[in-house]
Design a protein around this motif. Structure first.
Motif, PDB file in Angstrom:
ATOM      1  N   TYR A  30      17.749-131.236  54.044  1.00 19.77           N
ATOM      2  CA  TYR A  30      16.373-131.282  53.615  1.00 19.77           C
ATOM      3  C   TYR A  30      15.439-130.799  54.708  1.00 19.77           C
ATOM      4  CZ  TYR A  30      18.130-134.250  49.867  1.00 19.77           C
ATOM      5  OH  TYR A  30      18.821-134.727  48.804  1.00 19.77           O
ATOM      6  N   ASP A  31      14.273-130.298  54.295  1.00 20.58           N
ATOM      7  CA  ASP A  31      13.275-129.934  55.283  1.00 20.58           C
ATOM      8  C   ASP A  31      12.401-131.131  55.595  1.00 20.58           C
ATOM      9  OD1 ASP A  31      11.429-130.243  53.244  1.00 20.58           O
ATOM     10  OD2 ASP A  31      10.879-128.124  53.113  1.00 20.58           O
ATOM     11  N   GLU A  32      11.348-130.886  56.417  1.00 19.84           N
ATOM     12  CA  GLU A  32      10.479-131.970  56.878  1.00 19.84           C
ATOM     13  C   GLU A  32       9.770-132.676  55.737  1.00 19.84           C
ATOM     14  OE1 GLU A  32       6.982-131.621  56.768  1.00 19.84           O
ATOM     15  OE2 GLU A  32       6.407-133.334  57.984  1.00 19.84           O
ATOM     16  N   ASN A  33       9.588-131.956  54.623  1.00 23.46           N
ATOM     17  CA  ASN A  33       8.901-132.548  53.480  1.00 23.46           C
ATOM     18  C   ASN A  33       9.852-133.173  52.473  1.00 23.46           C
ATOM     19  OD1 ASN A  33       6.262-131.776  54.281  1.00 23.46           O
ATOM     20  ND2 ASN A  33       6.773-129.661  53.767  1.00 23.46           N
ATOM     21  N   PRO A 375       7.708-127.783  58.622  1.00 28.84           N
ATOM     22  CA  PRO A 375       7.192-127.960  57.264  1.00 28.84           C
ATOM     23  C   PRO A 375       7.623-126.774  56.399  1.00 28.84           C
ATOM     24  CG  PRO A 375       5.467-128.343  58.894  1.00 28.84           C
ATOM     25  CD  PRO A 375       6.633-127.765  59.633  1.00 28.84           C
ATOM     26  N   TRP A 376       7.964-127.013  55.168  1.00 28.62           N
ATOM     27  CA  TRP A 376       8.416-125.970  54.233  1.00 28.62           C
ATOM     28  C   TRP A 376       9.598-125.195  54.795  1.00 28.62           C
ATOM     29  CZ3 TRP A 376       3.075-125.589  55.827  1.00 28.62           C
ATOM     30  CH2 TRP A 376       2.231-126.380  55.062  1.00 28.62           C
ATOM     31  N   SER A 377      10.538-125.926  55.379  1.00 31.74           N
ATOM     32  CA  SER A 377      11.691-125.287  56.008  1.00 31.74           C
ATOM     33  C   SER A 377      12.504-124.453  55.031  1.00 31.74           C
ATOM     34  CB  SER A 377      12.592-126.353  56.642  1.00 31.74           C
ATOM     35  OG  SER A 377      12.021-126.861  57.820  1.00 31.74           O
ATOM     36  N   ASN A 378      12.539-124.860  53.787  1.00 29.00           N
ATOM     37  CA  ASN A 378      13.302-124.118  52.784  1.00 29.00           C
ATOM     38  C   ASN A 378      12.838-122.672  52.708  1.00 29.00           C
ATOM     39  OD1 ASN A 378      15.239-123.891  50.701  1.00 29.00           O
ATOM     40  ND2 ASN A 378      13.616-124.024  49.180  1.00 29.00           N
TER      41      ASN A 378
END
Length: 566
Positions: A30-33, A375-378
């Motif tokens: 998962y990313d930060e969010n 943030p929004w790593s995807n």
């Protein structure tokens, strides 16, 4: 520097969880969010680079050369001499900086050969500073994202293009527009045609060496009396420290700033460490390419400075700002087609630097995103649609363009140079200190194919302490001589590092507390078959049962792939 904690899932009702993350959970990154990065394990995330696009020794040499040889050698000598007021000391600083660079290279070789993965300092800091969990990664990420821009060389490209056209314009809107166009071209080329991007990088690397050789041999000709101006007599009283029109008298602060700028001109020797995952036989390639590039650049830099002093009077050199090479060409070749074409060659050298920096830093951005730190790593980790880090390149483009267009005309360039370099001194201090710790702490079980002699590591450590502390020493001259207080750039640089601490506190403490989850570091297998860290959210209560027990924590973190878990 103790190990951080890992976690175990507790049993809930009759459903028994294993001590380790099950295969399905282990695949969820998962990313930060909290957005799912991929439904697959790291080995099939699609980040792998085809063998046909991997970089050999020659490509690695030019990747380093292109980042090292950028704006610095063609512009910085003016400010170095203006700060020192001595021809001999100015040239000596360039030689000393080359030796200091080699000491840093040895430190990075020891880390890079032991941890042959993309990311550079990120991997090395994570190996050492594992407590509090995620803190050092957050500090590095903020520093790299905000300051890993290509604004300096992009702006120099715009200025030299105008100089080649006969319209010198040190600052203003026009060179910045050209700089934005340069940056846009580079990003699109690396994103859409990565093979051609590397080919152009290699070609410009060869070209840069030829340009510097031209300057060096033209300098020999100037020493022999073949120049279009009278002998400037710069080598009379070689070691004399003078104060003249625009140079000398700056005191300790001026010397510290001069060394900082010389070190900036050498910056880039660590470039191949950022893309280890894209090198053919990375350990062998790095061990050969990095020393070869650094030694070659050091020799060329020292000889180029001799050439400048052989053909440019002191007062003219001190006030030339970023057009030193242009003045050299004019004094050697006159106002002719050659004099205008040579600045164009320097402009091409600048775009070569932008190509190398963008290639390497986008890979670091992608590594941070792949781990779920941003943030929004995807989005930033994505390789769509060209199987290249196009989104990470776009992130690099955004930051660079902001730096290019936001500062007002005036002393913005020097501030950008100093700000770009300064926080790196603190990062390098931690890297060097970390290596000393690993070598002395037997329980760390540290080993590497390359061993750095302890005095060399200490020299590099002390150099970066010097670079970090001395900018706070007040100058003997006007405290606002550059258009801003002398302490502005070190304070802003430290503030950016502290911003990483704030990001860590929000990401790992505040938001998890508000959201009812915990950030967990998990080991997965990446595309190269190595075990690496990924961060994701684990609810503090089991999602199947409102009354589920909270997560239990195991204080004995394990060691993976030769380095400690976070």
């Amino acid at each position: 520097m103790a190990d951080a904690t890992s976690y175990k899932k507790p049993p809930v009702d009759n459903d028994s969880y294993s001590d380790h993350v099950d295969s399905e959970a282990a695949s969820e990154v998962y990313d930060e969010n909290g957005s799912l990065l991929s439904g697959k394990t790291g080995s099939s995330l699609g980040y792998g680079v085809p063998d046909s696009r991997k970089i050999g020794v020659t490509g690695a040499v030019f990747l380093i050369l292109n980042k090292m040889i950028g704006t610095g050698i063609f512009s910085t000598p003016s400010s170095i001499f203006a700060s020192t007021g001595s021809v001999g000391i100015s040239i000596l600083l360039w030689a000393v900086a080359g030796l200091l660079t080699l000491s840093g290279l040895s430190v990075y070789l020891e880390f890079g050969l032991a941890i042959p993965r993309s990311g550079g300092e990120k991997n090395y800091l994570e190996r050492v500073f594992r407590k509090p969990p995620f803190l050092i990664t957050s500090v590095f990420a903020v520093q790299m994202i905000l300051l890993g821009f290509s604004a300096g060389n992009s702006l120099a490209f715009g200025r030299y293009v105008l100089l080649a056209c006969g319209h010198p314009m040190p600052d203003g809107l026009v060179p910045r527009i050209i700089a934005v166009a340069c940056m846009t071209f580079v990003v699109l080329l690396h994103a859409i045609k990565p093979t051609w991007g590397l080919r152009l990088t290699n070609a410009l690397g060869v070209f840069k060496v030829l340009v510097l050789l031209l300057i060096v041999f033209a300098g020999f000709a100037a020493l022999a009396g073949y120049r279009l101006i009278p002998d400037p007599h710069n080598f009379d009283n070689f070691w004399a420290i003078e104060k003249g029109d625009g140079y000398g008298g700056g005191g300790a602060y001026a010397y510290a700033t001069a060394l900082l700028q010389v070190v900036y001109s050498y910056k880039g020797w660590e470039n191949a460490n950022y893309v280890m995952g894209e090198l053919k036989n990375p350990q062998r390639t790095l061990k050969i390419a990095a020393p070869l590039a650094v030694i070659g650049v050091t020799v060329l830099y020292v000889l180029a400075n001799v050439a400048y002093f052989a053909a440019i009077p002191k007062a003219e050199l001190a006030k030339s700002e970023v057009i030193v090479a242009g003045l050299f060409f004019r004094n050697m070749f006159g106002e002719s087609v050659a004099a205008r074409s040579l600045p164009a060659f320097v402009a091409l050298s600048n775009i070569g630097n932008v190509l190398a920096v963008s290639f390497a830093h986008s890979r670091v951005n992608q590594e941070l995103a792949k781990e779920g730190i941003l943030p929004w790593s995807n989005f930033w980790a994505s390789t769509k649609p060209f199987r290249t880090p196009a989104a990470a390149l776009f992130l690099h483009w955004i930051v660079t363009v902001i730096v290019l267009v936001a500062p007002p005309p005036g002393p913005a360039y020097n501030f950008i140079v100093n700000l770009y370099t300064y926080p790196g001194a603190w990062i390098n201090t931690m890297v060097a200190g970390g290596l000393i710790y690993l070598q002395f702490k037997k329980s760390e079980n540290w080993s590497s194919p390359w061993r750095t002699w302890l005095p060399v590591t200490i020299v590099y450590f002390l150099l970066n302490i010097f670079l970090a502390i001395t900018p706070f020493i007040p100058p003997n001259s006007d405290w606002n001589a550059d258009g801003y207080p002398y302490y502005a750039f070190p304070l802003v640089g430290i503030a950016i590092l502290l911003l990483g601490v704030v990001y860590w506190a929000v990401w790992t403490k505040l938001l998890p507390k508000l959201g009812g989850y915990t950030i967990v570091a998990e080991t997965v297998i990446d595309e190269t078959g190595e075990e690496v860290m990924r961060y994701h959210k684990v609810p503090t209560t089991c999602p199947r049962e409102a009354t589920a027990q909270p997560l239990l924590w195991d204080g004995n973190a394990s060691v993976h792939s030769g380095y400690g878990s976070l």
